[in-house]
Write an enzyme that holds these catalytic residues in place. Structure first.
Site, mmCIF file in Angstrom:
data_model
loop_
_atom_site.group_PDB
_atom_site.id
_atom_site.type_symbol
_atom_site.label_atom_id
_atom_site.label_comp_id
_atom_site.label_asym_id
_atom_site.label_seq_id
_atom_site.Cartn_x
_atom_site.Cartn_y
_atom_site.Cartn_z
ATOM 1 N N HIS A 1 -9.193 7.529 -0.613
ATOM 2 C CA HIS A 1 -10.181 6.691 -1.294
ATOM 3 C C HIS A 1 -10.074 5.309 -0.652
ATOM 4 C CE1 HIS A 1 -9.049 9.472 -4.619
ATOM 5 N NE2 HIS A 1 -10.247 9.265 -5.117
ATOM 6 N N ASP B 1 -7.213 3.360 -2.043
ATOM 7 C CA ASP B 1 -5.835 3.826 -1.766
ATOM 8 C C ASP B 1 -5.307 3.111 -0.531
ATOM 9 O OD1 ASP B 1 -6.486 5.935 -3.517
ATOM 10 O OD2 ASP B 1 -6.940 7.294 -1.858
HETATM 11 C C1 XLS Z 1 -9.407 13.547 -9.831
HETATM 12 C C2 XLS Z 1 -10.014 14.018 -8.596
HETATM 13 C C3 XLS Z 1 -9.925 13.043 -7.438
HETATM 14 C C4 XLS Z 1 -10.887 13.435 -6.361
HETATM 15 C C5 XLS Z 1 -11.226 12.355 -5.403
HETATM 16 O O1 XLS Z 1 -9.159 14.285 -10.768
HETATM 17 O O2 XLS Z 1 -9.457 15.241 -8.252
HETATM 18 O O3 XLS Z 1 -8.612 12.979 -6.975
HETATM 19 O O4 XLS Z 1 -10.420 14.532 -5.646
HETATM 20 O O5 XLS Z 1 -11.780 11.245 -6.011
#
Ligand code: XLS
Ligand code: NI
Ligand code: NI
Length: 437
Positions: A101, A104
């Site tokens: 992300h 991140d």
């Molecule tokens: C959260 C989601 C997230 C997505 C990406 O529950 O799995 O991690 O994969 O935003």
């Protein structure tokens, strides 16, 4: 440059008899299964958020894990160190892809431009890392759920000013994903859902989401990003109801807003089970509707009702999942992203290796089992037998739309009671189990 995993060397395949906890017992990247190698089939990706930013905090307590890369005088230095740690880890693990992300990899800045500068700085470093290691980006995404401004949603917020911030993040994250040669881009709904219908205009919010995704598509064309767009279904958490609740809900949404040709789904195991489905169900629904794109590989715990995001270890489940994926033709732009987090008591840096090694071995075994079942046509006979009466005159006419209710009633009158054969479920389950070696 600091080494963050000094006690771990490159992880090698040592075969099923190896007792080395830091070796693969089943995942042999170069081994051919059918026409492709294991690495080509499975397209594993390491996720940045849980593995490098998540220290194990839960609603009852703070993080527990040792994450030396986060230890720095300022946020940007920590971000640079985290990138070093992540690429050291992925190189040692021998995985081909990563996912991130925007927030991140780089911290939110003082304003929109400052945030964009932070992201650009880290993305340039990431490009160099990719070049040096050969590791590729499976997908990028924008975090439109952590910041307090998104408390009523991002694209579905009650105020368009919030949507403007979300737009900036998606635009910049798309630029970053394109620059890094990403194979895809994920939209996970985050806060797109509701807590109460008493204050929610659901129809209007969904229209806004549809509009927003069209804008993202326009921008994709504008910058000539050739990656695949994915939507990731999830039924709840953080909101009570998420608009992208499962594969079928996403499919209906994509069709209504004329987006179905431009999006595929990123199916996450634990999200399917939270929706009350088997992982295999959501995979199969997506495959049947030609929208299976990618997978977030993890698992839940049936005794805990939330998204525990554990590393997948259940060979039965990985085999079922790989069966659907192989039958759908395998991954093209997608892959298996370990959107999974260590348990809160797993506090050593080596635990991250054990977790990924086990998960990769579980999927390698699942792949081999599924491939063999498909190759032997072990289940086809049962399915073909079960539906064989559909090949009769009556069945064919029905399927071609050549019958009416009146004609069907006349058939029933003439032929009396039908013979419905045994479902043979237990036998078929035994056949499946015989392949699990
Ligand atoms: C959260 C989601 C997230 C997505 C990406 O529950 O799995 O991690 O994969 O935003
Ligand atoms: Ni996910
Ligand atoms: Ni999840």
């Amino acid at each position: 440059m600091a080494e963050y995993f000094p006690r771990v060397k490159a992880i090698k395949y040592e075969g099923p008899d190896s007792k080395n906890p830091l070796a693969f017992k089943h995942y042999d990247p170069k081994r051919k299964v059918g026409g492709k190698t294991m690495a080509e089939h499975l397209r594993f990706a390491v996720c940045y958020w849980h593995s490098f930013r998540g220290a194990g905090a839960d609603p009852f307590g703070v993080g527990t894990r040792t994450m030396p890369w986060l230890d720095a005088a300022d946020e940007m230095t920590a971000a640079e160190q985290t990138l070093d740690a992540c690429f050291e880890f992925i190189s040692k693990l021998g995985v081909g892809f990563w996912c991130f992300h925007d927030r991140d990899i780089a911290p939110e800045g003082a304003d929109v431009d400052d945030s964009a500068r932070n992201l650009e700085h880290i993305v340039k470093l990431a490009k160099k890392k990719q070049r040096d290691t050969g590791i590729k980006l499976l997908w990028g995404t924008a975090n439109l759920f952590s910041h307090p401004r998104y408390r009523s949603g991002a694209a579905t917020a009650c105020n368009p000013h919030v949507v403007a911030h979300a737009a900036s993040q998606v635009k910049r994250a798309l630029d970053a994903t394109k620059y890094l040669g990403g194979s895809g881009y994920v939209f996970w709904g985050g806060r797109e859902g509701y807590e109460s219908l008493l204050h929610t205009d659901m129809a209007r919010e969904l229209d806004h989401l549809g509009r927003f995704l069209h804008m993202a598509l326009d921008y994709k064309k504008k910058i000539r990003f050739g990656g695949q767009f994915f939507i990731e279904p999830k039924p709840k958490e953080p909101t009570k109801h998420q608009y992208d609740s499962d594969a079928a809900a996403c499919h209906a949404f994509l069709q209504k807003y004329d987006l179905v040709k431009d999006f595929k789904l990123n199916i996450e195991a634990n999200h399917a089970t939270l929706a009350g489905h088997e992982f295999m169900h959501d995979l199969m629904y997506a495959a049947d509707n030609k929208i299976l794109g990618s997978v977030d590989a993890n698992r839940g715990d049936t005794l805990l009702g939330w998204d525990t995001d554990q590393f997948p270890t259940n060979i039965y489940e990985t085999a079922l999942a790989m069966m659907v994926i192989l039958k759908a033709g395998g991954f093209t732009k997608g892959g298996l992203n370990f959107d999974a987090k260590l348990r809160r008591q797993s506090v050593d840096v080596e635990d991250l290796f054990y977790a990924h090694i086990g998960a990769m071995d579980a999927f390698a075994r699942g792949l081999v089992i599924a491939h063999q079942i498909i190759k032997d046509k072990a289940l086809d006979k049962f399915v073909n037998d079960r539906y064989k009466t559909w090949n009769s005159d009556l069945g064919r006419k029905f399927e071609k739309g050549k019958l009416t209710l009146d004609q069907l009633e006349a058939y029933a009158r003439k032929h009396g009671e039908p013979a419905v054969p045994s479902g043979r479920q237990e036998l078929i389950e035994n056949v499946f189990n015989d392949y699990i070696k």
